[in-house]
Design an enzyme around this catalytic site. Structure first.
Site, PDB file in Angstrom:
ATOM      1  N   GLU A  61       0.838  -1.186   0.000  1.00 51.11           N
ATOM      2  CA  GLU A  61       0.000   0.000   0.000  1.00 51.11           C
ATOM      3  C   GLU A  61       0.879   1.244   0.000  1.00 51.11           C
ATOM      4  O   GLU A  61       0.437   2.335   0.360  1.00 51.11           O
ATOM      5  CB  GLU A  61      -0.970   0.011   1.191  1.00 51.11           C
ATOM      6  CG  GLU A  61      -0.342  -0.111   2.554  1.00 51.11           C
ATOM      7  CD  GLU A  61      -1.384  -0.094   3.664  1.00 51.11           C
ATOM      8  OE1 GLU A  61      -1.869   1.013   3.994  1.00 51.11           O
ATOM      9  OE2 GLU A  61      -1.717  -1.171   4.192  1.00 51.11           O
TER      10      GLU A  61
ATOM     11  N   CYS B 283      -3.264  -3.979   4.202  1.00 52.13           N
ATOM     12  CA  CYS B 283      -2.255  -4.935   4.677  1.00 52.13           C
ATOM     13  C   CYS B 283      -2.486  -6.357   4.172  1.00 52.13           C
ATOM     14  O   CYS B 283      -1.743  -7.268   4.529  1.00 52.13           O
ATOM     15  CB  CYS B 283      -2.212  -4.924   6.205  1.00 52.13           C
ATOM     16  SG  CYS B 283      -1.846  -3.304   6.898  1.00 52.13           S
TER      17      CYS B 283
ATOM     18  N   HIS C  76      -1.486 -10.836  11.556  1.00 52.21           N
ATOM     19  CA  HIS C  76      -1.093  -9.489  11.135  1.00 52.21           C
ATOM     20  C   HIS C  76      -0.976  -8.652  12.405  1.00 52.21           C
ATOM     21  O   HIS C  76      -1.920  -8.574  13.199  1.00 52.21           O
ATOM     22  CB  HIS C  76      -2.150  -8.890  10.206  1.00 52.21           C
ATOM     23  CG  HIS C  76      -2.003  -7.412  10.019  1.00 52.21           C
ATOM     24  ND1 HIS C  76      -0.849  -6.846   9.534  1.00 52.21           N
ATOM     25  CD2 HIS C  76      -2.840  -6.376  10.284  1.00 52.21           C
ATOM     26  CE1 HIS C  76      -0.985  -5.536   9.483  1.00 52.21           C
ATOM     27  NE2 HIS C  76      -2.191  -5.228   9.945  1.00 52.21           N
TER      28      HIS C  76
END
Length: 389
Positions: free
Chosen positions: A79, A111, A233
């Protein structure tokens, strides 16, 4: 067919900020950063490192000549893209010397981008068993000086080679995914910095985890007892702890304690680097594999990927025998240990540096360009200039 991760490595800039010193400079109790969000050091990207150079450096750390010949797909999850049209994958393809017949594409969904790359890679290899695919998760998390998101910045890239008959982790084709249009974190094209609703984003992360985990269990019949460890994550490492607590709320205490023990190994690298968006989950996986105890072949690892906006996915893989023999723990530890600490004033100056926005040419020079292999050396006639040592 047995498809999965055959190689994995990472790269991070060679400068960082100590989180205790940053907290003191912001008149914040240091424990708020080191315990409250779980970070110790924060990698900072100098002007000569962008998402392309970070990804190229990560890739070069693991690729050999056989990989470069057999890789026929380069998937660049980020990103922090540097061009609205040309993919970062094309630059990485050239800088790494991968065979000219490879496809090269950039993927974007906050993400989640590298996970999308992994799913695409698995499908491609299923159709082309002799192929290898390079999947990259590369980002620079940047919120600005004295902002609410300042302590959750970071920079780095993870590179993975996926293939049939992998030596590290076989990936199961058993995932559960979810997409919802929400505004918990976003960055308009006109803004250098992201906008985030922190409280909402944390809750959205946990809600997505719950939904895909329930869906996954219904699909597979598996429970927590079927997993040796979980990886997540982690925009900041404390988020992984919140995830485990949520998943084990109705489980035996022994299950929570077992997962928490592996969680500590899985966040070792993330605590030293900070948030790297698309690479965060896979840096956590790498940390578990290199910093944790050697696990038995066939041990199942859970992976939860989340990209704000939002897309979430839970999937799993099983470890291969002797996987520790194919990792680079010493090299990764040296990469982190040999970095230079920035003073707070150096950090603030570096964070506010940017390339010209009026199309002017620029040449970049820095003493810190002595480390690494690939650098951004400037912009000439609107074209980024990269050099490989």
């Amino acid at each position: 067919m047995d498809i999965g991760i055959d190689k994995i490595g990472f790269y991070s800039p060679n400068v960082y900020v100590d989180m205790e010193k940053l907290a003191e400079a912001r008149d914040v109790e240091p424990a708020k950063y080191t315990i409250g969000i779980g970070q110790e050091r924060m990698a900072i990207a100098p002007l000569h490192q962008d998402s392309v150079s970070l990804a190229a450096n990560a890739a070069l750390s693991i690729l050999d000549e056989d990989d470069k010949e057999k890789i026929d797909f380069v998937l660049f999850g980020s990103e922090s893209g540097v061009d609205h049209s040309k993919s970062g994958a094309v630059w990485v393809h050239q800088l790494t010397g991968i065979n000219k017949e490879a496809r090269s594409v950039e993927l974007k969904q906050a993400c989640y981008g590298a996970t999308a790359g992994i799913k695409m890679a698995m499908g491609h290899i299923a159709l082309n068993p002799e192929s290898k695919v390079l999947v990259l998760g590369t980002d620079i998390a940047k919120y600005g000086v004295k902002t609410g998101g300042e302590p959750t910045q970071g920079a780095g890239a993870v590179a993975m080679v996926l293939s049939s008959n992998p030596r590290l982790l076989s990936l199961d084709n058993d995932s559960a995914a979810l997409t919802k249009d929400i505004s918990d974190f976003w960055r308009p094209l006109y803004s250098d910095y992201a906008f985030v609703d922190g409280k909402f984003s944390n809750q959205a992360y946990l809600d997505f985890l719950n939904d895909v985990w329930v869906n996954y269990q219904e699909k597979t019949g598996r429970t927590l007892k079927d997993f040796e460890a979980m990886t997540f994550h982690v925009p900041y490492t404390k988020m992984g702890k919140k995830a485990i607590l949520a998943m084990t709320e109705n489980e035996e205490e022994s299950e929570r304690d077992r997962l928490m023990e592996y969680y500590q190994s899985s966040i070792y690298y993330n605590k030293q680097v900070g948030n790297i968006y698309t690479g965060s989950l896979y840096l956590s996986l790498l940390s578990l594999l290199e910093q944790g105890p050697e696990l038995e072949a066939g041990s199942r690892i859970g992976l939860f990927s989340y990209g704000s906006g939002a897309v979430g996915e839970f999937f799993s893989g099983t470890l291969k025998a002797d996987y520790k023999n194919y990792l680079s723990k010493d090299k990764h530890e040296s990469l982190l240990n040999e970095r230079r600490e920035l003073s707070i004033s150096e950090y603030e100056e570096m964070l506010q540096q940017s390339l010209p926005k009026d199309g002017a040419d620029i040449e970049i020079e820095s003493e810190d360009m002595k480390e690494g292999t690939v650098y951004l050396t400037g912009v000439k006639e609107h074209i980024r200039q990269y050099v490989k040592k």
